[in-house]
Write an enzyme that holds these catalytic residues in place. Structure first.
Site, PDB file in Angstrom:
ATOM      1  N   HIS A  70       0.668  -1.224   0.008  1.00  9.19           N
ATOM      2  CA  HIS A  70       0.675   0.309   0.459  1.00  9.19           C
ATOM      3  C   HIS A  70       0.709   1.441   0.060  1.00  9.19           C
ATOM      4  CE1 HIS A  70      -3.406   2.779   0.332  1.00  9.19           C
ATOM      5  NE2 HIS A  70      -2.857   3.318   1.924  1.00  9.19           N
ATOM      6  N   ARG A 113     -14.494  12.967   8.865  1.00  6.77           N
ATOM      7  CA  ARG A 113     -13.436  12.962   8.378  1.00  6.77           C
ATOM      8  C   ARG A 113     -13.622  14.455   7.767  1.00  6.77           C
ATOM      9  NH1 ARG A 113      -9.415   9.284   7.749  1.00  6.77           N
ATOM     10  NH2 ARG A 113      -7.655  10.379   8.526  1.00  6.77           N
ATOM     11  N   ASP A 143     -14.773   2.114   8.322  1.00 10.17           N
ATOM     12  CA  ASP A 143     -13.689   3.561   7.923  1.00 10.17           C
ATOM     13  C   ASP A 143     -14.909   4.550   6.612  1.00 10.17           C
ATOM     14  OD1 ASP A 143     -11.227   4.449   6.542  1.00 10.17           O
ATOM     15  OD2 ASP A 143     -11.777   3.569   4.977  1.00 10.17           O
ATOM     16  N   LYS A 196      -8.688  -1.487   5.790  1.00 13.04           N
ATOM     17  CA  LYS A 196      -8.936  -1.806   4.350  1.00 13.04           C
ATOM     18  C   LYS A 196      -8.054  -3.089   4.166  1.00 13.04           C
ATOM     19  CE  LYS A 196      -9.224   2.162   3.465  1.00 13.04           C
ATOM     20  NZ  LYS A 196      -9.323   3.776   3.381  1.00 13.04           N
ATOM     21  N   SER A 210      -7.523   4.040   9.334  1.00 14.81           N
ATOM     22  CA  SER A 210      -8.650   3.972   8.025  1.00 14.81           C
ATOM     23  C   SER A 210      -7.459   2.843   7.065  1.00 14.81           C
ATOM     24  CB  SER A 210      -8.169   5.271   8.006  1.00 14.81           C
ATOM     25  OG  SER A 210      -8.791   5.009   6.061  1.00 14.81           O
TER      26      SER A 210
HETATM   27  N1  URA Z   1      -5.982   7.217   3.014  1.00 13.63           N
HETATM   28  C1  URA Z   1      -6.792   6.207   3.949  1.00 13.63           C
HETATM   29  O1  URA Z   1      -7.433   5.309   3.362  1.00 13.63           O
HETATM   30  N2  URA Z   1      -7.351   6.869   4.449  1.00 13.63           N
HETATM   31  C2  URA Z   1      -7.243   7.950   5.367  1.00 13.63           C
HETATM   32  O2  URA Z   1      -7.586   8.200   6.539  1.00 13.63           O
HETATM   33  C3  URA Z   1      -5.670   8.928   4.736  1.00 13.63           C
HETATM   34  C4  URA Z   1      -5.341   8.127   3.491  1.00 13.63           C
END
Ligand code: URA
Length: 442
Positions: A82, A168, A161, A187, A183
């Site tokens: 990621h 947010r 999320d 995932k 967050s």
């Molecule tokens: N990418 C994400 O998936 N979440 C965040 O909070 C910031 C960047």
């Protein structure tokens, strides 16, 4: 537990216990906790932070709010990567087939462009026919037969999320390290991985432009992954300048193909091989990250993984002939060179200017569901330290209209900073590596 009491305790700096935090978060999912209450809570977290225990609870509730993949039918240790997001960062396109070629299955779930940063899904979708919305059964099939598969996050993964992220964005509470870490990791950890490599960008084009905050984010994510039994490594890489020589979706696909042929720019190949090295180590196909990196560099240089990318495109419904015929990718109607108006030495290229420039040309989004134009973007052929003279070509712009072509020329020319002095050599693209158990104090 009363929701307002939880918010007050967080506001005042108390550590929430697991039961009350769980109840509060579950309450939001079942609408017993209101949007204003959750907004206030997020702001309290932004200012007060979270303890490791609180953060692990938040992460668990996020993961459990949705589906978790089961990849047990796919043989081998599955490893994903990621990135926190960059400009010109087409690494995933070369990395997934490369690591698969070297024996480690890569179940990759990627995102779209966000702010000034590009997204892997948008790049893949510039390949005619390429489907990023495979169902889980097909995802497993492609992963098993090709060794890698690349899809978008399905709606079932970590819905908490998604809701919190929207809130947010609307309340100025995105830049909180615990909230970002939970967050991202919610995932990734729903993917049923055996290892995870994080590319955490550092520098002015990074999601967190402050180096210390980028390092803190990396440490937090490594700790969270490791605590949940997924060996996690973070590689901090430079995003002071855009990666490679292109920004824009179809242009970046072409560059990723060049990289897979062993003809890609050095910085792109370097980051790709470094990340691959860690993935190969975590996947048990190299005895160390350094050995993995050697294997990966060699495979890249020899063009060994290109055919794996062809097979991936084919398996996901795309037109694999783009690999040999890049002109079959979407092409902008208007393209033109950009010339330097001055003499000087290139001090750097501003990733923010080019990232937002791609958005302005129509290659990225300003709203959630804006359609994008995959053909537009920038190519540059100068790098930090190059000397240029008036009239030299510094790059090329691809745009939808003559007016946008002109605008793109201005953006690119302004993004390249010139001065008389030769700049100090750039720091290495791979800045540092953070693993579980590393000391937490610099
Ligand atoms: N990418 C994400 O998936 N979440 C965040 O909070 C910031 C960047």
């Amino acid at each position: 537990v009363l929701a307002n009491r939880v918010i007050e305790r967080k506001r005042d700096g108390a550590e929430l216990d697991e039961a009350e935090l769980r109840e509060f978060l579950d309450g939001f999912l079942s609408e017993r906790v209101s949007v204003p209450q959750m907004s206030a809570f997020l702001m309290a977290v932004l200012f007060r932070g979270m303890s490791r225990r609180e953060l692990e609870t938040l992460l668990s509730v996020m993961i459990e709010s949705g589906a978790v993949l089961d990849l047990s039918s796919v043989p081998g240790a599955k490893v994903d990567k990621h990135s926190t997001g960059g400009v010109g960062d087409k690494v995933s396109l070369a990395l997934a087939p490369l690591v698969a070629e070297l024996g480690v299955p890569v179940p990759m779930m990627s995102g779209r462009g966000l702010g000034h940063t590009g997204g892997t899904l948008d790049k893949l979708e510039s390949i005619p026919g390429f489907r990023i919305d495979l169902d889980l059964r097909r995802f497993r099939e492609v992963l098993t037969s090709v060794g890698c598969a690349m899809i978008g996050q399905t709606a079932e993964i970590a819905p908490l999320d998604r809701e919190l992220y929207a809130l947010r964005s609307a309340t100025g509470t995105v830049p909180s390290i615990p909230l970002i870490a939970a967050s991202i990791m919610s995932k990734k950890l729903a993917e049923d991985l055996d290892g995870l490599v994080l590319d955490v960008k550092m520098g002015r084009g990074a999601f967190l432009a402050d180096d210390q905050r980028a390092v803190a984010l990396a440490r937090t994510m490594v700790a969270l992954g490791t605590a949940r039994g997924v060996p996690t490594v973070a590689v901090l890489t430079a995003m002071d300048e855009p990666l490679g020589r292109t920004a824009g979706n179809a242009l970046e696909v072409v560059e990723a193909i060049q990289c897979l042929r062993g003809e890609g720019p050095e910085d792109l190949a370097e980051v790709t091989a470094a990340l691959a090295g860690h993935m190969l180590e975590l996947g048990g196909k190299a005895s160390s990250a350094a050995e993995g990196e050697r294997l990966a560099s060699q495979a890249l240089a020899q063009g060994q993984a290109l055919d794996r990318f062809v097979r991936l495109i084919e398996a996901q419904g795309g037109d694999p002939s783009v690999v040999d015929h890049p002109e079959r990718l979407p092409r902008a109607r208007h393209a033109g060179d950009v010339f330097s108006s001055e003499a000087g030495v290139v001090q750097g290229i501003d990733p923010l200017a080019l990232g937002w420039g791609v958005v302005e040309l129509g290659g990225g989004r300003t709203g959630r569901s804006d359609p994008i134009d995959p053909s537009v973007g920038f190519e540059w052929q100068v790098k930090r330290g190059d000397s240029v003279h008036p009239g030299d070509v510094i790059g090329r712009v691809h745009a939808r209209t003559p007016a946008q072509l002109e605008r793109g020329r201005t953006i690119l020319a302004q993004a390249v900073s010139l001065a008389d002095a030769v700049p100090p050599p750039a720091l290495p693209v791979v800045r540092r590596v953070i693993r579980a158990g590393d000391p937490t104090i610099d």
